[in-house]
Every structure is written in C-alpha cells, then in structure tokens.
Design a protein around this motif. Structure first.
Motif, PDB file in Angstrom:
ATOM      1  N   GLU A 192      55.169  46.855  47.519  1.00 47.30           N
ATOM      2  CA  GLU A 192      54.280  45.885  48.185  1.00 47.30           C
ATOM      3  C   GLU A 192      53.068  45.866  48.436  1.00 47.30           C
ATOM      4  OE1 GLU A 192      57.266  42.991  51.562  1.00 47.30           O
ATOM      5  OE2 GLU A 192      55.697  44.301  52.092  1.00 47.30           O
ATOM      6  N   HIS A 193      52.817  47.387  48.437  1.00 44.98           N
ATOM      7  CA  HIS A 193      51.654  48.440  48.160  1.00 44.98           C
ATOM      8  C   HIS A 193      51.277  48.231  47.009  1.00 44.98           C
ATOM      9  CE1 HIS A 193      52.416  51.068  51.983  1.00 44.98           C
ATOM     10  NE2 HIS A 193      51.131  49.870  52.103  1.00 44.98           N
ATOM     11  N   ARG A 194      52.037  48.038  46.206  1.00 39.59           N
ATOM     12  CA  ARG A 194      51.038  47.708  44.779  1.00 39.59           C
ATOM     13  C   ARG A 194      51.008  46.500  44.111  1.00 39.59           C
ATOM     14  NH1 ARG A 194      49.464  50.159  39.939  1.00 39.59           N
ATOM     15  NH2 ARG A 194      48.683  48.322  38.675  1.00 39.59           N
ATOM     16  N   ALA A 195      51.858  45.761  44.913  1.00 38.19           N
ATOM     17  CA  ALA A 195      51.242  44.285  44.659  1.00 38.19           C
ATOM     18  C   ALA A 195      50.189  43.923  45.701  1.00 38.19           C
ATOM     19  CB  ALA A 195      52.436  42.932  45.268  1.00 38.19           C
ATOM     20  N   LEU A 196      49.674  44.473  46.303  1.00 40.33           N
ATOM     21  CA  LEU A 196      48.288  44.814  47.259  1.00 40.33           C
ATOM     22  C   LEU A 196      47.239  45.254  46.185  1.00 40.33           C
ATOM     23  CD1 LEU A 196      49.218  44.574  50.481  1.00 40.33           C
ATOM     24  CD2 LEU A 196      48.085  43.362  49.627  1.00 40.33           C
ATOM     25  N   LEU A 197      47.487  46.809  45.700  1.00 42.57           N
ATOM     26  CA  LEU A 197      46.450  47.167  44.997  1.00 42.57           C
ATOM     27  C   LEU A 197      46.394  46.033  43.714  1.00 42.57           C
ATOM     28  CD1 LEU A 197      45.448  48.880  43.787  1.00 42.57           C
ATOM     29  CD2 LEU A 197      47.185  49.642  42.380  1.00 42.57           C
ATOM     30  N   ASP A 198      47.484  45.094  43.430  1.00 43.12           N
ATOM     31  CA  ASP A 198      46.791  44.154  42.029  1.00 43.12           C
ATOM     32  C   ASP A 198      46.140  43.044  42.002  1.00 43.12           C
ATOM     33  OD1 ASP A 198      48.137  45.864  40.179  1.00 43.12           O
ATOM     34  OD2 ASP A 198      50.517  45.148  40.427  1.00 43.12           O
ATOM     35  N   CYS A 199      46.465  42.663  43.431  1.00 44.88           N
ATOM     36  CA  CYS A 199      45.464  41.331  43.888  1.00 44.88           C
ATOM     37  C   CYS A 199      44.449  42.001  44.265  1.00 44.88           C
ATOM     38  CB  CYS A 199      45.907  40.912  45.568  1.00 44.88           C
ATOM     39  SG  CYS A 199      47.664  39.893  45.342  1.00 44.88           S
ATOM     40  N   ALA A 200      44.238  42.674  44.676  1.00 50.56           N
ATOM     41  CA  ALA A 200      42.617  43.729  45.474  1.00 50.56           C
ATOM     42  C   ALA A 200      42.760  44.011  43.383  1.00 50.56           C
ATOM     43  CB  ALA A 200      42.942  44.817  45.797  1.00 50.56           C
ATOM     44  N   LEU A 201      42.288  44.071  42.783  1.00 53.72           N
ATOM     45  CA  LEU A 201      41.752  44.521  41.199  1.00 53.72           C
ATOM     46  C   LEU A 201      41.697  42.603  40.320  1.00 53.72           C
ATOM     47  CD1 LEU A 201      43.929  47.823  40.424  1.00 53.72           C
ATOM     48  CD2 LEU A 201      41.388  47.554  40.812  1.00 53.72           C
ATOM     49  N   ARG A 202      42.565  42.008  40.816  1.00 50.53           N
ATOM     50  CA  ARG A 202      42.005  40.228  40.258  1.00 50.53           C
ATOM     51  C   ARG A 202      41.697  39.836  41.470  1.00 50.53           C
ATOM     52  NH1 ARG A 202      47.926  40.770  40.560  1.00 50.53           N
ATOM     53  NH2 ARG A 202      47.931  38.672  41.475  1.00 50.53           N
ATOM     54  N   ARG A 203      41.166  40.127  42.669  1.00 51.47           N
ATOM     55  CA  ARG A 203      40.453  39.953  43.626  1.00 51.47           C
ATOM     56  C   ARG A 203      40.701  38.452  43.526  1.00 51.47           C
ATOM     57  NH1 ARG A 203      37.886  44.009  41.511  1.00 51.47           N
ATOM     58  NH2 ARG A 203      35.289  44.511  42.556  1.00 51.47           N
ATOM     59  N   ASP A 204      42.562  38.065  44.616  1.00 50.91           N
ATOM     60  CA  ASP A 204      43.109  37.225  44.934  1.00 50.91           C
ATOM     61  C   ASP A 204      43.236  37.622  45.564  1.00 50.91           C
ATOM     62  OD1 ASP A 204      44.634  35.035  44.981  1.00 50.91           O
ATOM     63  OD2 ASP A 204      46.005  35.371  43.446  1.00 50.91           O
ATOM     64  N   ALA A 205      42.493  36.498  47.224  1.00 57.89           N
ATOM     65  CA  ALA A 205      42.460  37.136  48.119  1.00 57.89           C
ATOM     66  C   ALA A 205      43.712  35.834  49.106  1.00 57.89           C
ATOM     67  CB  ALA A 205      41.277  36.768  48.753  1.00 57.89           C
ATOM     68  N   ASP A 206      43.864  35.072  48.681  1.00 60.16           N
ATOM     69  CA  ASP A 206      45.232  33.767  48.906  1.00 60.16           C
ATOM     70  C   ASP A 206      46.205  34.372  48.772  1.00 60.16           C
ATOM     71  OD1 ASP A 206      43.610  31.594  49.287  1.00 60.16           O
ATOM     72  OD2 ASP A 206      43.496  31.024  47.729  1.00 60.16           O
ATOM     73  N   GLU A 207      46.800  35.100  47.078  1.00 60.12           N
ATOM     74  CA  GLU A 207      48.047  36.011  47.013  1.00 60.12           C
ATOM     75  C   GLU A 207      48.140  37.300  48.187  1.00 60.12           C
ATOM     76  OE1 GLU A 207      51.660  36.871  45.357  1.00 60.12           O
ATOM     77  OE2 GLU A 207      50.224  35.238  45.569  1.00 60.12           O
ATOM     78  N   GLY A 208      46.852  38.164  48.048  1.00 63.36           N
ATOM     79  CA  GLY A 208      46.567  39.355  49.229  1.00 63.36           C
ATOM     80  C   GLY A 208      47.205  38.682  50.807  1.00 63.36           C
ATOM     81  N   ARG A 209      46.553  37.857  51.197  1.00 60.60           N
ATOM     82  CA  ARG A 209      46.828  37.894  52.350  1.00 60.60           C
ATOM     83  C   ARG A 209      48.539  36.943  52.467  1.00 60.60           C
ATOM     84  NH1 ARG A 209      41.938  33.321  53.868  1.00 60.60           N
ATOM     85  NH2 ARG A 209      42.065  32.880  52.462  1.00 60.60           N
ATOM     86  N   ARG A 210      48.584  36.418  51.010  1.00 57.58           N
ATOM     87  CA  ARG A 210      50.197  36.119  51.995  1.00 57.58           C
ATOM     88  C   ARG A 210      51.270  37.202  51.793  1.00 57.58           C
ATOM     89  NH1 ARG A 210      54.547  35.742  48.781  1.00 57.58           N
ATOM     90  NH2 ARG A 210      54.184  36.994  47.496  1.00 57.58           N
ATOM     91  N   LEU A 211      50.943  38.318  50.777  1.00 59.12           N
ATOM     92  CA  LEU A 211      51.812  39.410  50.801  1.00 59.12           C
ATOM     93  C   LEU A 211      51.424  40.609  51.587  1.00 59.12           C
ATOM     94  CD1 LEU A 211      50.833  41.016  46.989  1.00 59.12           C
ATOM     95  CD2 LEU A 211      52.888  40.355  48.477  1.00 59.12           C
ATOM     96  N   LEU A 212      50.474  40.495  52.149  1.00 57.52           N
ATOM     97  CA  LEU A 212      49.776  40.981  54.277  1.00 57.52           C
ATOM     98  C   LEU A 212      50.647  40.243  54.920  1.00 57.52           C
ATOM     99  CD1 LEU A 212      48.207  43.150  55.258  1.00 57.52           C
ATOM    100  CD2 LEU A 212      46.102  41.599  55.340  1.00 57.52           C
ATOM    101  N   HIS A 213      51.003  39.292  54.942  1.00 59.17           N
ATOM    102  CA  HIS A 213      51.861  38.632  56.982  1.00 59.17           C
ATOM    103  C   HIS A 213      53.268  39.104  55.988  1.00 59.17           C
ATOM    104  CE1 HIS A 213      54.504  35.953  58.211  1.00 59.17           C
ATOM    105  NE2 HIS A 213      52.902  35.457  58.408  1.00 59.17           N
TER     106      HIS A 213
END
Length: 230
Positions: A192-213
């Motif tokens: 999950e931490h790796r996926a959040l990093l990838d979302c940050a680098l892609r600027r994918d806020a929607d997926e980042g919030r889903r992962l964070l939940h």
C-alpha cells in the motif's frame, strides 16, 4: 543588579526548557506505549524519572488532557488515557477525512522538490519495513517515525500549516494504537505504501484517496480481528 537579573532570566529559561523536555518525554512515552493505557500516573513516582517537580508534572499532565493522551481523575490525579475500539474507529475516520483532503491538495500543488521528499521518505520506510518483515523488530520506533514522515511528505505540499498541524495531532493519537498493540500487517502495508508513492508521482489523487481509505481502515480491522480492543 543587572547581572543578577540576567542570571535569574537564564535560570527561568533553563527551567522552561527542562519542563518542555519533560513534556515531550512523557508525551512520547504515552504514544509509544512505555506508559500503558489506563496506567495511573503517580506524581511522586514520575518526579525522579522525568527530573521535574510535582507542580511542573501536574501542569504537563494537564496539558496532555485536551490532547486525548491523559485523563484527569479529579482529586485522584491522572491516568494514561485508555485505548478503546470506538476511539480507534473515530481517530481513523478523522485521520482519513483530514489526510484525504490534504492529499488531494498536495498532489495538485506538489513540485519536483515535493516529489523528492516523498521518494526519500518512502525509501527509508520501505527499508525499515523489509527489516520488520524479516523478523527484526528492533527498529519499531524508527519504523513508525518513518511511517509518519512518509505520510507527512505526501501531504506536505497542501499549502496549509493549520491543516498539517491538525493532521499531525490526529496521526499521533492514531499512532499510539499501532505502537501499543504493534499493528503491522506485513506485505499488505508495504504494498500500500508503494502504491501511494506511485499515485503521488502520477498525481492520481482519486486513486490515492481510495488506497488511503483501505490503508487506514486496515489498522482498525487488524485490531478488531486480533481482539486487541474491547
């Protein structure tokens, strides 16, 4: 007279510094579980441990009451705030609300310097999680510091100091549950931490919030599944 006044001022500053150091030590001892949930905080016993007087200790513990880390018992003194399933769920919900908003703001505004902070913070966290996964739990406190630094880096470009301060306060109370009960769910957390990093680098806020939940809710689920809380 001037010299005496200067000396007195120095002593006052030193006393304040000692009190603040004791405050930080007690606070961290509660967050990291060295002072256990529900433990009675007897001033006479705490005084030699933290090196401050009774009145200073009383003031420190009173400061920790509104932070949710200490409970005042009226004439009976103080105790470490208990840990409950309902409070963990509430803290998780608050953290998700605050961090999700800050995450979206940060992803939209983050620059190359922000990307560098996020990548560096994730690198330290990933290395520490690998050690935990291998069975080395000697760096548990460092692990949680790196965990906070990574999540803090993700939201650090949100543009609001007030929001960052609010996030840090809620995170620390949430962190206490992870430290007291050592909630680490291995490869899931690492992924999950790796996926959040990838979302940050892609600027994918929607997926980042889903992962964070899922990431935050996972802590609550693990605690309940292991029957760690009433």
């Amino acid at each position: 007279m001037a010299d005496a006044a200067a000396d007195g001022g120095g002593e006052e500053v030193a006393a304040l510094s000692t009190g603040e150091q004791a405050y930080e030590r007690i606070r961290q001892d509660i967050v990291f579980g060295r002072l256990q949930p529900g433990q009675r905080l007897t001033l006479d016993k705490l005084r030699p441990v933290y090196g401050v007087g009774i009145s200073t200790l009383r003031e420190i513990l009173s400061r920790l009451v509104p932070e949710g880390l200490v409970v005042a018992e009226g004439q009976r003194g103080f105790q470490v705030a208990p840990c409950t399933a309902s409070e963990l769920a509430e803290l998780a919900e608050l953290r998700l609300l605050i961090e999700s908003h800050a995450l979206a703001q940060s992803f939209a505004a983050g620059d190359m310097e922000w990307e560098g902070r996020v990548v560096a913070a994730h690198h330290k966290l990933a290395r520490m999680e690998e050690r935990l996964l291998a069975g080395d739990d000697s760096g548990t406190m460092q692990w949680k510091r790196y965990d906070f630094e990574f999540h803090q880096a993700l939201v650090s470009a949100c543009g609001s100091k007030a929001l960052l301060d609010l996030h840090a306060g809620i995170y620390e109370r949430y962190l206490r549950y992870q430290m007291v009960f050592f909630i680490f769910w291995g490869p899931t957390s690492i992924g999950e931490h790796r996926a959040l990093l990838d979302c940050a680098l892609r600027r994918d806020a929607d997926e980042g919030r889903r992962l964070l939940h899922g990431h935050i809710q996972g802590c609550v689920d693990v605690a309940l599944e292991r029957r760690l809380l009433d």
